[in-house]
Design a protein around this motif. Structure first.
Motif, PDB file in Angstrom:
ATOM      1  N   PHE A 121       6.904   4.776 -22.552  1.00  0.00           N
ATOM      2  CA  PHE A 121       8.016   4.228 -23.329  1.00  0.00           C
ATOM      3  C   PHE A 121       7.826   2.723 -23.447  1.00  0.00           C
ATOM      4  O   PHE A 121       7.827   2.001 -22.453  1.00  0.00           O
ATOM      5  CB  PHE A 121       9.350   4.546 -22.647  1.00  0.00           C
ATOM      6  CG  PHE A 121      10.544   3.967 -23.345  1.00  0.00           C
ATOM      7  CD1 PHE A 121      10.952   4.455 -24.571  1.00  0.00           C
ATOM      8  CD2 PHE A 121      11.269   2.922 -22.762  1.00  0.00           C
ATOM      9  CE1 PHE A 121      12.063   3.928 -25.219  1.00  0.00           C
ATOM     10  CE2 PHE A 121      12.383   2.389 -23.397  1.00  0.00           C
ATOM     11  CZ  PHE A 121      12.778   2.897 -24.628  1.00  0.00           C
ATOM     12  N   LEU A 149      18.278   5.172 -23.321  1.00  0.00           N
ATOM     13  CA  LEU A 149      17.006   4.535 -23.684  1.00  0.00           C
ATOM     14  C   LEU A 149      17.210   3.059 -24.014  1.00  0.00           C
ATOM     15  O   LEU A 149      16.320   2.235 -23.760  1.00  0.00           O
ATOM     16  CB  LEU A 149      16.374   5.264 -24.872  1.00  0.00           C
ATOM     17  CG  LEU A 149      15.849   6.672 -24.560  1.00  0.00           C
ATOM     18  CD1 LEU A 149      15.349   7.348 -25.830  1.00  0.00           C
ATOM     19  CD2 LEU A 149      14.738   6.636 -23.508  1.00  0.00           C
ATOM     20  N   TRP A 190      22.399   0.045 -30.188  1.00  0.00           N
ATOM     21  CA  TRP A 190      21.841   1.251 -29.592  1.00  0.00           C
ATOM     22  C   TRP A 190      22.030   2.488 -30.465  1.00  0.00           C
ATOM     23  O   TRP A 190      21.190   3.400 -30.439  1.00  0.00           O
ATOM     24  CB  TRP A 190      22.477   1.489 -28.224  1.00  0.00           C
ATOM     25  CG  TRP A 190      23.949   1.798 -28.283  1.00  0.00           C
ATOM     26  CD1 TRP A 190      24.984   0.911 -28.221  1.00  0.00           C
ATOM     27  CD2 TRP A 190      24.544   3.087 -28.440  1.00  0.00           C
ATOM     28  NE1 TRP A 190      26.191   1.550 -28.342  1.00  0.00           N
ATOM     29  CE2 TRP A 190      25.953   2.903 -28.463  1.00  0.00           C
ATOM     30  CE3 TRP A 190      24.033   4.376 -28.541  1.00  0.00           C
ATOM     31  CZ2 TRP A 190      26.841   3.956 -28.603  1.00  0.00           C
ATOM     32  CZ3 TRP A 190      24.918   5.432 -28.678  1.00  0.00           C
ATOM     33  CH2 TRP A 190      26.307   5.227 -28.703  1.00  0.00           C
ATOM     34  N   LEU A 244      12.212  10.103 -28.233  1.00  0.00           N
ATOM     35  CA  LEU A 244      10.948   9.476 -27.836  1.00  0.00           C
ATOM     36  C   LEU A 244       9.878   9.669 -28.893  1.00  0.00           C
ATOM     37  O   LEU A 244       8.805   9.051 -28.814  1.00  0.00           O
ATOM     38  CB  LEU A 244      10.475  10.043 -26.496  1.00  0.00           C
ATOM     39  CG  LEU A 244      11.323   9.656 -25.285  1.00  0.00           C
ATOM     40  CD1 LEU A 244      10.864  10.405 -24.039  1.00  0.00           C
ATOM     41  CD2 LEU A 244      11.274   8.149 -25.044  1.00  0.00           C
ATOM     42  N   VAL A 287      16.645  13.780 -25.557  1.00  0.00           N
ATOM     43  CA  VAL A 287      15.838  12.660 -25.065  1.00  0.00           C
ATOM     44  C   VAL A 287      14.424  12.746 -25.625  1.00  0.00           C
ATOM     45  O   VAL A 287      13.874  11.756 -26.138  1.00  0.00           O
ATOM     46  CB  VAL A 287      15.803  12.632 -23.525  1.00  0.00           C
ATOM     47  CG1 VAL A 287      14.929  11.482 -23.033  1.00  0.00           C
ATOM     48  CG2 VAL A 287      17.206  12.518 -22.953  1.00  0.00           C
ATOM     49  N   ASP A 320      15.288   0.035 -22.306  1.00  0.00           N
ATOM     50  CA  ASP A 320      14.630  -0.937 -23.176  1.00  0.00           C
ATOM     51  C   ASP A 320      14.930  -2.370 -22.740  1.00  0.00           C
ATOM     52  O   ASP A 320      14.085  -3.259 -22.866  1.00  0.00           O
ATOM     53  CB  ASP A 320      15.097  -0.716 -24.617  1.00  0.00           C
ATOM     54  CG  ASP A 320      14.396  -1.629 -25.598  1.00  0.00           C
ATOM     55  OD1 ASP A 320      13.143  -1.663 -25.589  1.00  0.00           O
ATOM     56  OD2 ASP A 320      15.091  -2.314 -26.383  1.00  0.00           O
ATOM     57  N   ARG A 329      19.242   3.993 -32.889  1.00  0.00           N
ATOM     58  CA  ARG A 329      18.144   4.824 -32.403  1.00  0.00           C
ATOM     59  C   ARG A 329      18.462   6.303 -32.646  1.00  0.00           C
ATOM     60  O   ARG A 329      17.579   7.091 -32.966  1.00  0.00           O
ATOM     61  CB  ARG A 329      17.920   4.581 -30.910  1.00  0.00           C
ATOM     62  CG  ARG A 329      16.673   5.267 -30.347  1.00  0.00           C
ATOM     63  CD  ARG A 329      16.630   5.085 -28.826  1.00  0.00           C
ATOM     64  NE  ARG A 329      16.569   3.700 -28.440  1.00  0.00           N
ATOM     65  CZ  ARG A 329      15.447   3.010 -28.265  1.00  0.00           C
ATOM     66  NH1 ARG A 329      14.281   3.605 -28.457  1.00  0.00           N
ATOM     67  NH2 ARG A 329      15.484   1.746 -27.890  1.00  0.00           N
ATOM     68  N   LEU A 389       7.740   7.001 -18.305  1.00  0.00           N
ATOM     69  CA  LEU A 389       9.043   7.663 -18.342  1.00  0.00           C
ATOM     70  C   LEU A 389       8.858   9.149 -18.054  1.00  0.00           C
ATOM     71  O   LEU A 389       8.129   9.848 -18.754  1.00  0.00           O
ATOM     72  CB  LEU A 389       9.697   7.466 -19.707  1.00  0.00           C
ATOM     73  CG  LEU A 389      11.061   8.131 -19.924  1.00  0.00           C
ATOM     74  CD1 LEU A 389      12.044   7.706 -18.854  1.00  0.00           C
ATOM     75  CD2 LEU A 389      11.594   7.798 -21.311  1.00  0.00           C
TER      76      LEU A 389
END
Length: 302
Positions: free
Chosen positions: A44, A243, A143, A24, A20, A247, A146, A53
């Motif tokens: 975030f 995430l 997704w 970020l 995670v 989002d 990312r 976050l």
């Protein structure tokens, strides 16, 4: 005091926490220690707003995770909380797939009698709003970029239940695996923390909560050497999906600081003239009153 909405992501393992944090990026962040627990705070930037976050490391097993989640809710009052990490695959799920839980079974509840074990299933649903959003995010498929910018297509995302208990299940023919198939046949993953996380949120209905798992192994294919490769990959995919949910989530407006009270009104009341009298008073918060007596001077003019 921040005016940003708050979300908390809890991870049981360091490899999940690192996944995670890595997604970020290397933006500035802070850490805070509260009640002996260390939290990492990020801003975030999502599509609709920015979030505060909070990352938390819960530790393994349902009991420890339940205590950590309850503490995080008390400390940060989040609108969203997600448990994110890796899990073992069941049914048709394969290594690299993602399971966005619709509910979490506690598979260990039951009664041990002379006639044998009587299963007493317990299930806790995840957030309907996050489940709906998970369906949309998985349909779009963006997704995965990312986590893996060069991916041609996203892996399968299963919107199914997860079975959760304190045992490490390493064989599909084991007693526990048989129990799970018999009583929780629609579960697509097995973990050791999901039920504890959802149980901690029973008294916090305003928190939107879910469990997102990346499948790092299946019951007949557990290998520590393979885990060194598959766990980081599965954790990264679960983190990317979580995430993506945040989002797209539309938060409630954060509580704004209370507006200052308007100033108390001021009135001048009096009487003028031979024999005039006046009674004056003030009523209300912060009100004051004053009576001034002066000799009356009559002016006749030139």
């Amino acid at each position: 005091m921040t005016t940003l909405p708050t979300a908390v992501i809890c991870t049981p393992l360091n490899v999940e926490y690192a996944a995670v944090a890595d997604l970020l990026g290397h933006r500035p962040h802070t850490t805070e220690t509260r009640g002996g627990s260390i939290y990492e705070l990020h801003e975030f930037r999502a599509r609709r707003t920015s979030w505060r976050l909070v990352l938390a490391l819960t530790g393994r097993r349902n009991e420890e995770t339940s205590a950590a989640v309850e503490r995080a809710v008390q400390e940060w009052a989040p609108q969203v909380l997600m448990l994110v990490g890796v899990a073992g695959g069941l049914r048709e799920s394969r290594v690299g797939d993602v399971v966005a839980a619709t509910k979490v079974y506690g598979y260990e509840g039951g009664q041990d009698t002379d006639l044998g074990w009587l299963q007493r299933p317990d299930a806790l649903p995840t957030s309907h709003a996050l489940d709906q959003l998970a369906q949309q995010v998985s349909r779009e498929g963006f997704w995965i970029w990312r986590a893996e910018p060069d991916a041609d297509a996203p892996p399968p995302v299963h919107h199914r239940p997860i079975a959760s208990g304190s045992k490490v299940v390493t064989g599909s023919s084991s007693y526990t695996a048989d129990r799970i198939r018999e009583s929780f046949g629609d579960a697509y993953a097995i973990d050791m923390e999901g039920f504890g996380a959802m149980a901690a949120l029973r008294r916090s209905p305003s928190v939107q909560a879910t469990v997102v798992r990346g499948v790092s192994d299946v019951l007949d294919d557990k290998d520590k050497d393979a885990d060194r490769l598959t766990q980081p990959m599965a954790a990264r995919r679960a983190a990317a999906f979580a995430l993506a949910l945040l989002d797209r989530f539309d938060p409630e407006p954060a509580d704004a600081p209370a507006a200052a009270a308007p100033p108390a009104p001021v009135y001048n009341i009096g009487a003028q003239g031979p024999g005039a009298t006046s009674t004056a008073g003030a009523i209300g918060n912060g009100a004051t009153g004053q009576v001034v007596q002066q000799p009356y001077r009559y002016y006749e003019g030139p």
